[in-house]
Design a protein around this motif. Structure first.
Motif, PDB file in Angstrom:
ATOM      1  N   UNK A 371       0.808  -1.205   0.000  1.00 14.86           N
ATOM      2  CA  UNK A 371       0.000   0.000   0.000  1.00 14.86           C
ATOM      3  C   UNK A 371       0.843   1.257   0.000  1.00 14.86           C
ATOM      4  N   UNK A 372       0.467   2.208   0.853  1.00 15.50           N
ATOM      5  CA  UNK A 372       1.212   3.437   1.034  1.00 15.50           C
ATOM      6  C   UNK A 372       1.845   3.443   2.417  1.00 15.50           C
ATOM      7  N   UNK A 373       2.760   4.360   2.610  1.00 15.22           N
ATOM      8  CA  UNK A 373       3.433   4.453   3.903  1.00 15.22           C
ATOM      9  C   UNK A 373       2.553   5.237   4.878  1.00 15.22           C
ATOM     10  N   UNK A 374       1.983   4.553   5.846  1.00 19.42           N
ATOM     11  CA  UNK A 374       1.223   5.187   6.919  1.00 19.42           C
ATOM     12  C   UNK A 374       1.903   4.805   8.229  1.00 19.42           C
ATOM     13  N   UNK A 375       2.646   5.751   8.804  1.00 20.43           N
ATOM     14  CA  UNK A 375       3.372   5.469  10.043  1.00 20.43           C
ATOM     15  C   UNK A 375       2.517   5.945  11.217  1.00 20.43           C
ATOM     16  N   UNK A 376       2.044   5.026  12.065  1.00 20.14           N
ATOM     17  CA  UNK A 376       1.199   5.428  13.193  1.00 20.14           C
ATOM     18  C   UNK A 376       2.038   5.877  14.380  1.00 20.14           C
ATOM     19  N   UNK A 377       1.354   6.390  15.373  1.00 17.94           N
ATOM     20  CA  UNK A 377       2.020   6.839  16.595  1.00 17.94           C
ATOM     21  C   UNK A 377       2.849   5.715  17.201  1.00 17.94           C
ATOM     22  N   UNK A 378       4.082   6.062  17.605  1.00 17.09           N
ATOM     23  CA  UNK A 378       4.959   5.110  18.265  1.00 17.09           C
ATOM     24  C   UNK A 378       5.750   4.227  17.324  1.00 17.09           C
ATOM     25  N   UNK A 379       5.651   4.479  16.016  1.00 23.87           N
ATOM     26  CA  UNK A 379       6.358   3.656  15.042  1.00 23.87           C
ATOM     27  C   UNK A 379       7.369   4.496  14.273  1.00 23.87           C
ATOM     28  N   UNK A 394      22.208   1.009   9.837  1.00 25.55           N
ATOM     29  CA  UNK A 394      21.176   0.352  10.647  1.00 25.55           C
ATOM     30  C   UNK A 394      20.449   1.226  11.653  1.00 25.55           C
ATOM     31  N   UNK A 395      21.057   2.283  12.162  1.00 26.13           N
ATOM     32  CA  UNK A 395      20.545   2.886  13.386  1.00 26.13           C
ATOM     33  C   UNK A 395      19.585   4.048  13.203  1.00 26.13           C
ATOM     34  N   UNK A 396      19.765   4.885  12.193  1.00 23.57           N
ATOM     35  CA  UNK A 396      18.976   6.111  12.140  1.00 23.57           C
ATOM     36  C   UNK A 396      17.591   5.831  11.562  1.00 23.57           C
ATOM     37  N   UNK A 397      16.639   6.735  11.855  1.00 25.40           N
ATOM     38  CA  UNK A 397      15.275   6.510  11.404  1.00 25.40           C
ATOM     39  C   UNK A 397      14.488   7.810  11.538  1.00 25.40           C
ATOM     40  N   UNK A 398      13.261   7.783  11.038  1.00 25.60           N
ATOM     41  CA  UNK A 398      12.293   8.860  11.239  1.00 25.60           C
ATOM     42  C   UNK A 398      11.196   8.302  12.136  1.00 25.60           C
ATOM     43  N   UNK A 399      10.980   8.935  13.275  1.00 28.86           N
ATOM     44  CA  UNK A 399      10.072   8.424  14.298  1.00 28.86           C
ATOM     45  C   UNK A 399       8.840   9.318  14.376  1.00 28.86           C
ATOM     46  N   UNK A 400       7.658   8.698  14.350  1.00 28.67           N
ATOM     47  CA  UNK A 400       6.432   9.439  14.612  1.00 28.67           C
ATOM     48  C   UNK A 400       5.976   9.101  16.022  1.00 28.67           C
ATOM     49  N   UNK A 401       6.149  10.060  16.917  1.00 32.04           N
ATOM     50  CA  UNK A 401       5.842   9.847  18.331  1.00 32.04           C
ATOM     51  C   UNK A 401       4.432  10.276  18.710  1.00 32.04           C
ATOM     52  N   UNK A 402       3.644  10.704  17.718  1.00 35.65           N
ATOM     53  CA  UNK A 402       2.259  11.050  17.983  1.00 35.65           C
ATOM     54  C   UNK A 402       2.041  12.546  18.109  1.00 35.65           C
ATOM     55  N   UNK A 403       0.776  12.912  18.264  1.00 33.66           N
ATOM     56  CA  UNK A 403       0.418  14.317  18.438  1.00 33.66           C
ATOM     57  C   UNK A 403       0.766  14.779  19.846  1.00 33.66           C
ATOM     58  N   UNK A 404       1.172  16.018  19.939  1.00 35.35           N
ATOM     59  CA  UNK A 404       1.583  16.572  21.234  1.00 35.35           C
ATOM     60  C   UNK A 404       0.387  16.651  22.180  1.00 35.35           C
TER      61      UNK A 404
END
Length: 825
Positions: A371-379, A394-404
């Motif tokens: 599908x498409x990239x849908x990154x939910x909270x905490x992923x 291996x180590x770096x990433x983009x993190x979605x920690x959720x809405x403030x």
């Protein structure tokens, strides 16, 4: 006298430094340790060639701060240590808000933002060059949205389309990475080490074809690097697993002089390996060759340098002299990344002799696992890519920690039976109100309840008395352009007409949020006049002098508090500075006394957020929803709900009969549809604009089981805060303690104004402890003496708490008879 002059010179020089002084030494160990927690940007800085006493002083200070960072846990438990090198995409001045793209919030990151992007210097036989790293993001991808993912689950996501650009990573060589060309190899580059996104990699192999401009660069890295000679054997341990490695064949002359090697690893024999190649063992462990070095003497063995737990990156541009790049020009551990484009900008200044590389660009477009990239909270991004290796290391990433978590208030329309809605909200003073709003009657709608009207639009004159006893009145200084206001709702309860003959009248109200209220009116001709005080407003009130059938005079109130009766509207202000507009008309009846608040059109109730409440917005956000009069005197809320200005996601089915939607400001709409009954709508309104917590970088967690039984304390290790001056790019980014004088520490020299000669800025036998506060709020404490012994004395004073009563930002430290003398400056 000479010493005094020197001390005054030091103080004068420090005062000239471009820093703001607002910190006293009595505040130490703040801000380096706050509430037993070390500052995340804390550093103790010594010079690269610091004296041993400076290093010991740094350790003393670190230990004293470690003691301040001691916690008492409630019970023994595993200690979770989190190593971070991350940066938030958004900020207070530029929120990563809903319906924004990553690149619109932050286009590029450098080593100023992330240590993993730190640059360095590569020195070849041809030239030395400084290199820099950048991460860039397109301004039309990486969308924060509220939507359904590929499985139909609604929520807030960080999203990319299937062909959207994820990021571009660039290595920029300021002076050009230059090498001689020999048999197609860039011989000066091979075996050079370079930082790639926080991983130290070696250039293991290169291949250049001048006729086509094709260049291939192979990079190699791993968990452990080692060297062995032919027929040598050694045992290594990685992650508690032992590897016994033996070099069973080593030929420096094979493969046209590049050499080859075979290993026996825990009894398993590898294939023949050459420079830059990797073998994968049966358990998945990789062993890779950095270089094979032939012996130059008969009595010496040839050696091989290798990586255990290795991984490799291959970057290829088929024509380095054009700007198009090569699609699919990258592979990681032998896995080709089909959506990566590699562009190497270079030139051959001397034909067949040297090549210079100006930059390497790696651009990755999205290829989701499905599908498409849908990154939910905490992923994080890596988990949703078809090729996680496409992030190169291996180590770096983009993190979605959720809405403030901004805090929120609720405004709710709740049905009372099938025919009536009740409206609940909290005003800007924190007072909760619950009022009847609308009721279905005779195929129309009436503001209020069965018997009493709700008025939010005033009459067109002070002597047109809409209100009768029992009616509700919205009193508000809010308007559609002003949300710095207060709203109150009053119910007209009764009147005392006993003083009418003396020209006096008293009106009694119930403030639905505060309780009983009364006001006095005075006769003026055929009307009674007075004022109602509510919140921050004064509202003119008028009453007739007619004794109505119920014995109560009819009334008229200036509902918006502007002093006029001209059909002005009272807009409801809710906590968080949102506005609720109840509709554009309050009645369809003629302009007469005691009329009903009845309308025969379906009103739109609008949630409005003014543009000034957004971090960046040019228009207000308006989200209306319509109340319907339905058959058989039923009532309900029409769908769909869309924004007439700004952004609204629409309502998405979350679970059976419950829908949710999100506005650009972060107002969450919860809509419950019970089927054949009236719907409920709840607005969860944020107390400030709701942005997302999205971070980029390294964020690894490791768990260690504690063995502490008697000592039930948890200490935060501070020794790793000690840095060399060459490791600090900009001291203003740290809460720092700088140890050493201008001769020993270049950062100390900068803070002292680079005195010449360096040793002359402080008198012999004297040390200073000087606090600075940078313009960004970070604090630096300089501990410097004329010589190493003087500096050591000052670090002892700081570490042992001898400055806790000093109310200034500077002290002079000297050696007295058997003690250390402290003098505030």
């Amino acid at each position: 006298m000479q010493n005094k002059k020197l001390i005054y010179l030091v103080v004068f020089t420090l005062l000239l430094s471009p820093l703001v002084l607002a910190y006293s030494l009595s505040q130490f160990p703040e801000p380096f340790v706050h509430d037993n927690i070390p500052a995340p940007n804390f550093a103790i800085v010594v010079g690269d060639n610091a004296a041993g006493s400076d290093v010991l002083g740094a350790i003393d200070v670190a230990l004293s701060l470690q003691a301040a960072a001691t916690l008492q846990p409630a019970e023994e438990e595993p200690i979770i240590q989190q190593q971070q090198d991350t940066v938030s995409v958004g900020s207070r001045s530029e929120l990563f808000a809903i319906n924004k793209n990553l690149g619109n919030v932050r286009e590029a990151f450098t080593e100023r933002d992330l240590d993993m992007l730190r640059g360095g210097t590569i020195v070849t036989q041809q030239r030395a060059t400084r290199y820099r790293q950048y991460l860039r993001f397109a301004n039309n991808t990486g969308l924060l949205t509220y939507d359904k993912n590929s499985q139909g689950v609604p929520g807030d996501y960080l999203t990319w389309g299937a062909s959207d650009q994820l990021f571009e990573w660039q290595l920029q060589f300021d002076q050009g990475l230059t090498s001689a060309i020999k048999n197609g190899d860039l011989e000066d580059l091979e075996d050079e080490t370079i930082n790639v996104l926080g991983q130290s990699l070696v250039i293991a192999d290169t291949d250049f074809t001048e006729s086509t401009g094709r260049l291939v660069i192979k990079l190699l890295g791993g968990a452990m690097s080692a060297i062995l000679g032919e027929n040598e054997q050694q045992t290594y341990t990685i992650d508690d697993k032992k590897y016994t490695i033996e070099v069973i064949a080593l030929s420096p002359q094979a493969n046209n002089g590049e050499g080859s090697v075979k290993f026996r690893v825990n009894g398993e024999i590898t294939e023949e390996l050459r420079d830059g190649s990797i073998a994968v063992l049966r358990d998945g462990t990789r062993i890779g060759i950095e270089s094979i070095v032939p012996s130059t003497k008969d009595i010496q063995k040839s050696i091989v340098q290798f990586y255990l737990g290795a991984y490799s990156i291959m970057l290829e541009d088929r024509k380095i002299t054009d700007a198009s790049g090569t699609i699919g020009g990258a592979s990681v551990d032998g896995i080709i990344i089909p959506t990566a484009t590699v562009r190497i900008d270079g030139n051959v200044p001397v034909s067949n002799t040297t090549l210079s590389i100006d930059s390497i660009r790696y651009t990755l477009t999205a290829e989701p696992a499905f599908g498409e990239l849908f990154i939910p909270q905490g992923k994080r991004l890596r988990e949703y890519l078809k090729y996680p290796e496409a992030l190169l290391v291996p180590d770096w990433d983009i993190y979605y920690n959720g809405l403030a978590n901004t805090g929120e208030t609720t405004a709710r329309l709740t049905p009372a039976g099938q025919a009536k809605y009740v409206f609940d909200f909290v005003n800007q003073e924190g007072i909760r109100y619950s009022t009847p709003l609308l009721i279905a009657q005779q195929d129309c709608l009436r503001y209020g309840d069965e018997d009493n009207d709700l008025w939010y639009i005033e009459s067109n004159s002070p002597t047109t008395y809409y209100g009768t006893s029992g009616d509700f009145f919205v009193l508000s200084t809010c308007t559609s352009s002003d949300n710095t206001c207060a709203t109150h709702i009053l119910k007209y309860r009764a009147a005392d007409t006993s003083g009418a003959t003396q020209g006096q009248l008293r009106l009694y109200f119930t403030d639905l949020g505060k309780g009983e209220y009364e006001t006095a009116l005075t006769q003026n001709g055929n009307t009674y006049e007075g004022t109602i005080s509510a919140g921050d407003g004064q509202f003119a009130a008028r009453a007739d002098n007619v004794n109505n059938p119920n014995g109560m005079p009819n009334i008229s109130i200036d509902l918006n508090g502007d002093g006029a009766f001209n059909n002005g509207e009272a807009v409801i202000g809710i906590k968080g500075d949102g506005l609720i507009d109840l509709g554009n008309t309050n009645t369809n009846e003629s302009n007469q006394e005691g009329r009903d608040a009845r309308i025969c059109t379906n009103p739109s109730i609008t949630l409005q957020t003014l543009s000034k409440e957004f971090d960046t917005a040019s228009t207000n956000e308006n989200i209306p929803f319509t109340i319907q009069a339905r058959t058989d005197n039923n009532i309900g809320i029409a769908t769909p709900i869309t924004a007439t200005a700004g952004y609204f996601s629409g309502l998405l089915l979350k679970q059976s009969r419950t829908y949710e939607g999100l506005s650009g400001y972060g107002a969450r709409f919860e809509f419950n549809d019970p089927g054949n009954k009236a719907e409920t709508i709840t607005i969860h309104y944020p107390l400030s604009q709701r942005g997302a917590d999205i971070t980029i970088g390294k964020q690894k967690k490791t768990e260690e089981q504690t063995t502490m039984i008697i000592e039930k304390t948890k200490r935060t290790p501070m020794a790793n805060a000690v840095k060399l001056s060459s490791q600090v790019y900009d001291i203003k980014n740290y809460n720092s303690i700088i140890i050493g004088g201008a001769c020993a520490n270049p950062i100390a020299a900068t803070l002292q104004g680079n005195p010449q000669p360096c040793w002359q800025s402080i008198a012999n036998g004297v040390a200073i402890v000087k606090a600075h506060q940078h313009t960004n709020g970070n604090v630096a404490i300089l501990v410097a003496g004329r010589n190493a012994q003087d500096t050591r004395r000052a670090t002892t004073a700081l570490a042992n708490g001898m400055l806790k009563n000093v109310k200034t930002d500077t002290v002079r430290v000297t050696q007295g008879t058997g003690k250390i003398n402290i003098v505030a400056v």
